[in-house]
Design a protein around this motif. Structure first.
Motif, PDB file in Angstrom:
ATOM      1  N   HIS A  33       0.849  -1.183   0.000  1.00  0.00           N
ATOM      2  CA  HIS A  33       0.000   0.000   0.000  1.00  0.00           C
ATOM      3  C   HIS A  33       0.890   1.240   0.000  1.00  0.00           C
ATOM      4  O   HIS A  33       1.989   1.238   0.574  1.00  0.00           O
ATOM      5  N   PHE A 191      -7.967   2.457   3.573  1.00  0.00           N
ATOM      6  CA  PHE A 191      -8.716   2.938   2.419  1.00  0.00           C
ATOM      7  C   PHE A 191      -9.835   3.868   2.888  1.00  0.00           C
ATOM      8  O   PHE A 191     -10.289   3.776   4.023  1.00  0.00           O
ATOM      9  N   SER A 245      -9.194  -4.961   0.719  1.00  0.00           N
ATOM     10  CA  SER A 245      -9.331  -4.604  -0.698  1.00  0.00           C
ATOM     11  C   SER A 245      -9.205  -5.810  -1.619  1.00  0.00           C
ATOM     12  O   SER A 245      -8.822  -5.665  -2.773  1.00  0.00           O
ATOM     13  N   ALA A 272     -13.010  -1.912   1.098  1.00  0.00           N
ATOM     14  CA  ALA A 272     -12.779  -0.680   0.340  1.00  0.00           C
ATOM     15  C   ALA A 272     -14.055  -0.246  -0.373  1.00  0.00           C
ATOM     16  O   ALA A 272     -14.275   0.950  -0.585  1.00  0.00           O
TER      17      ALA A 272
END
Length: 285
Positions: A33, A191, A245, A272
């Motif tokens: 990420h 997120f 995610s 997400a």
């Protein structure tokens, strides 16, 4: 006890022995990420398993979708995978650098979601490979483009509508692979979100529970079987996995596959999507 379906995993010993096989393609799937300030492609360029090419889950995705690394179309997947030098007749081994394999499991699932079954994850990933002092390379690999076929398998993918309906019907058991803090809403996600917590009736089995903390390998067969049983998961019933995610949920899907549950679906958008949607229910501590 042995796994019912051991084929999604290969050992470092196996890969070292077969690395030169003409039909074997190795994919470095390292992903981080943006908040980590790490970059998978940069790490690949630094050192990688000889002959491997980098598979970027953000690049091979639906770039028009604002959600992170959602599945592309079958045609786009086939085109981009072909550009990585992969053909229909090849065998694929995927690996990454995170705790044995998180993004690698995502890529394993992506190939299955597009009808390709000759794919396995390197057990222990690049960490185990380097700890055993197996060869690593800095040379860039520029593969010859190949023709690859992809056929979307909708039974292995769940979307927002499916998961919303499942809250009502309870047709599938939902396993949330995030850590307990994110599951119970006491820890914020990385997120964007409107809500914290988890999908109603979901069961929390953090993906790291299936990985040996020191070696990064998948834990012995009896341990994940006991973990799922203790959580009340019935391997004879439908299962959908979710996470932040759509990455670590694939580790749980792989674990289920090893135990013989080969039809577990992955909620592609995961939290997400669910945590950002306006009308989705959430349960928090």
């Amino acid at each position: 006890m042995s796994y019912a379906n051991p084929e999604p995993l290969v050992s470092t010993e196996w890969l070292a022995e077969h690395l030169g096989d003409p039909d074997l393609r190795v994919l470095d799937c390292t992903w981080h990420h943006a908040s980590t300030n790490l970059d998978g492609r940069t790490q690949y360029r630094g050192r990688h398993i000889p002959g491997s090419v980098h598979f970027d889950i953000d690049h091979i995705s639906d770039r028009a979708n604002p959600l992170p690394h959602m599945l592309p179309t079958a045609a786009d997947f086939a085109k981009k995978v072909g550009l990585l030098g992969i053909s229909d007749g090849d065998r694929i081994v995927v690996y990454d650098r995170l705790y044995g394999g998180a993004a690698a499991a995502r890529v394993w699932w992506m190939f299955r979601a597009f009808g390709f079954g000759k794919v396995a994850m390197l057990d222990g990933g690049f960490g185990k490979w380097t700890n055993e002092k197996l060869p690593a390379d800095m040379s860039m690999v520029r593969p010859e483009p190949q023709s690859f076929s992809a056929t979307y398998q909708p039974a292995l993918v769940r979307g927002l509508h499916d998961m919303t309906q499942n809250v009502v019907t309870g047709a599938a058991q939902v396993i949330d692979a995030r850590g307990p803090g994110k599951f119970d809403g006491t820890q914020e996600d990385v997120f964007p979100f409107r809500k914290l917590g988890h999908i109603p009736n979901a069961t929390n089995i953090p993906w790291a529970d299936l990985i040996h903390a020191e070696s990064g390998t998948v834990i012995a067969p009896e341990a994940p079987a006991a973990r799922f049983a203790a959580a009340g998961i019935d391997l004879r019933r439908p299962i959908a996995t979710s996470c932040a995610s759509g990455i670590t949920s694939c580790v749980v899907a792989l674990g289920l596959y090893l135990l013989g549950h080969t039809t577990a679906a992955v909620y592609d958008g995961s939290w997400a999507e669910w945590g950002l949607a306006e009308h989705t229910p959430a349960v928090a501590a």
